[in-house]
Design an enzyme around this catalytic site. Structure first.
Site, PDB file in Angstrom:
ATOM      1  N   ASP A   1     -14.350   3.851   7.560  1.00 51.43           N
ATOM      2  CA  ASP A   1     -13.317   4.674   6.939  1.00 51.43           C
ATOM      3  C   ASP A   1     -13.881   5.492   5.789  1.00 51.43           C
ATOM      4  OD1 ASP A   1     -10.589   5.616   6.371  1.00 51.43           O
ATOM      5  OD2 ASP A   1     -10.905   4.518   4.515  1.00 51.43           O
TER       6      ASP A   1
ATOM      7  N   LYS B   1      -8.363  -0.651   6.617  1.00 49.99           N
ATOM      8  CA  LYS B   1      -8.654  -1.287   5.329  1.00 49.99           C
ATOM      9  C   LYS B   1      -7.721  -2.466   5.080  1.00 49.99           C
ATOM     10  CE  LYS B   1      -8.407   2.849   3.562  1.00 49.99           C
ATOM     11  NZ  LYS B   1      -8.458   4.134   2.861  1.00 49.99           N
TER      12      LYS B   1
ATOM     13  N   HIS C   1       0.832  -1.194   0.000  1.00 50.38           N
ATOM     14  CA  HIS C   1       0.000   0.000   0.000  1.00 50.38           C
ATOM     15  C   HIS C   1       0.867   1.244   0.000  1.00 50.38           C
ATOM     16  CE1 HIS C   1      -3.738   2.197   0.736  1.00 50.38           C
ATOM     17  NE2 HIS C   1      -3.011   3.003   1.476  1.00 50.38           N
TER      18      HIS C   1
ATOM     19  N   ARG D   1     -13.106  13.938   6.544  1.00 54.60           N
ATOM     20  CA  ARG D   1     -11.771  14.506   6.750  1.00 54.60           C
ATOM     21  C   ARG D   1     -11.344  15.327   5.550  1.00 54.60           C
ATOM     22  NH1 ARG D   1      -8.472   9.593   7.242  1.00 54.60           N
ATOM     23  NH2 ARG D   1      -6.712  11.023   7.390  1.00 54.60           N
TER      24      ARG D   1
HETATM   25  N1  URA Z   1      -4.906   7.088   2.301  1.00 59.60           N
HETATM   26  C1  URA Z   1      -5.903   6.606   3.087  1.00 59.60           C
HETATM   27  O1  URA Z   1      -6.524   5.607   2.763  1.00 59.60           O
HETATM   28  N2  URA Z   1      -6.197   7.248   4.206  1.00 59.60           N
HETATM   29  C2  URA Z   1      -5.536   8.345   4.611  1.00 59.60           C
HETATM   30  O2  URA Z   1      -5.866   8.868   5.661  1.00 59.60           O
HETATM   31  C3  URA Z   1      -4.508   8.848   3.792  1.00 59.60           C
HETATM   32  C4  URA Z   1      -4.199   8.196   2.641  1.00 59.60           C
END
Ligand code: URA
Ligand code: CA
Length: 435
Positions: free
Chosen positions: A162, A188, A83, A169
């Site tokens: 999320d 995730k 990731h 956010r």
């Molecule tokens: N990628 C994500 O999935 N979440 C974050 O907070 C920042 C980058």
């Protein structure tokens, strides 16, 4: 009986939230009982007062458990995932995933779409005609079992908390907080079921975190969270002060990935791919020295095995693999403009954020949630930091749909690049490796 306003009040003065309070919040946003304005108030309180490691781990687990936890145990072997926190001209996954898979390691990767000024693997893959990135859980598992690789979007049921928090956010200036980023990313990853996770934390102007110290802190925190949940973890902190590769966009990044698989010439992009691949393979239990693993990786590139693996994945997911074999089949946008150096010298800096935003402006990313992306537009980076340029030489090429878009992207390129009459050093690539 808990009240969300009491939890906000506690965090506002720097109190530490219990797992029960965090669960109450996460369950409340997913069920809809806690409205956006209260969630946003708590996010801002967290941003200002922070969360300690225990709170961050609890938030991550609570978010991971807010939806499905994918069970990949029926796939034999150590399932690997990678990731990135998001970059510009970063087509790493499209090279790395087939490469590691070609060496026999199952790669089960759930990817995302573009976010802000950064590109997303799913959007890039969809520039291949017919390509599907919405595999069901069953299709995803069967495909990794059959051909050793799948790259798909996360289903709606992976960490739904999320999705809600991320959207909030994004519009309340609370993205750049280490605890919120770590819990967002790791919830995730934990829910997607891989055994080993390698994280590429980007740092610099084109990243969500601009300074190396906070990026290293984020990387360490995510490694600790993963290990506390029994996952094998490694992380790198890498440069995003300039675009990583030579392409920003969608089809143009697939072309760069396929061409790198065909002809793995030395580049910053290939360096990152090899570095991450070695970490993934060592995570899977190969204890050999990185240099020995790299020999195997270069063999899989030179033999065409890694390219074949990408083509196989594309056709299995409904895509036309002839585009991978012959990348001239991709049609880039027809209005082509070059950014030309006025004087000779060296490239001193390239503002990756500016170029990422420019690519969104011309249509490679979304201005609003749900917008379609234009697969054919993009920017080709012809010079990196430290490269020599001659007067009259092109340092970037723009592919746009209109003269107005081309002109605005050209201005962004001129703004993003800075030159020096003296030799300029190239930038470091890897700042930290946590293994
Ligand atoms: N990628 C994500 O999935 N979440 C974050 O907070 C920042 C980058
Ligand atoms: Ca719960």
């Amino acid at each position: 009986m808990m009240l969300i306003q009491d939890i906000i009040a506690k965090k506002k003065v720097g109190g530490r939230l219990s797992r029960e309070e965090i669960d109450f919040f996460v369950d409340g946003i997913v069920s809809g009982e806690i409205p956006d304005y209260q969630a946003a108030a708590l996010l801002m309180a967290v941003w200002i007062k922070g969360m300690d490691v225990r709170e961050t781990v609890d938030l991550t687990l609570s978010m991971a458990e807010s939806g499905d936890m994918l069970d990949l145990s029926e796939i034999p072997g150590i399932k690997l995932d990678k990731h990135s926190t998001g970059g510009v001209a970063d087509t790493t996954t499209l090279i790395l995933a087939p490469l590691v898979s070609a060496l026999g390691y199952p790669v089960a990767k759930l990817s995302g779409r573009g976010l802000g000024h950064t590109g997303g693997t799913l959007d890039k893959l969809e520039s291949i005609p017919g390509m599907r990135v919405d595999l069901t859980k069953r299709q995803f598992i069967e495909q990794v079992k059959d051909i050793g690789i799948a790259v798909s979007g996360q289903t709606a049921d992976i960490a739904p908390a999320d999705r809600i928090l991320y959207a909030l956010r994004d519009v309340t200036s609370t993205t750049d907080n280490i605890s919120l980023m770590a819990s967002s990313i790791m919830s995730k990853k934990l829910a997607s079921g891989s055994d080993a996770i390698v994280l590429d934390v980007k740092t610099g102007r084109g990243a969500f975190l601009p300074d190396v110290e906070s990026s290293v802190e984020l990387a360490r925190l995510m490694v600790d969270i993963g290990r506390a949940s029994g996952r094998r973890m490694a992380a790198v902190v890498t440069d995003m002060d300039q675009p990583l590769g030579t392409a920003i966009g969608n089809a143009i990044e697939v072309i760069e990935a396929a061409e790198t698989l065909k002809d793995p010439k030395p580049s910053r992009l290939l360096d990152i791919v090899l570095h991450l691949a070695i970490l993934m393979i060592r995570c899977a239990g190969d204890g050999r020295d990185g240099a020995l693993i790299e020999e195997d990786l270069m063999k899989a590139l030179r033999s065409g095995a890694a390219l074949d693996r990408l083509a196989l994945m594309v056709s299995r997911q409904g895509g036309d693999a002839s585009y991978i074999e012959d990348t001239s089949r991709f049609e880039l946008a027809g209005i082509v403009r070059e950014a030309i150096a006025q004087e000779c010298g060296w490239v001193k800096g390239i503002d990756a954020l500016e170029l990422g935003k420019a690519s969104v402006t011309i249509g490679a990313g979304r201005k609003r949630k749900g917008d379609p992306v234009d697969f054919g537009v993009g920017i080709s980076i012809r010079k990196h930091v430290g490269d020599r340029v001659e007067a009259g030489e092109a340092y970037a090429t723009i592919y746009a749909r209109s003269d107005a878009c081309a002109a605005s992207a050209l201005m962004s390129c001129e703004k993003a690049y800075s030159f020096s009459p003296e030799r300029a050093d190239s930038l470091p690539l890897v700042y930290e490796t946590i293994e």
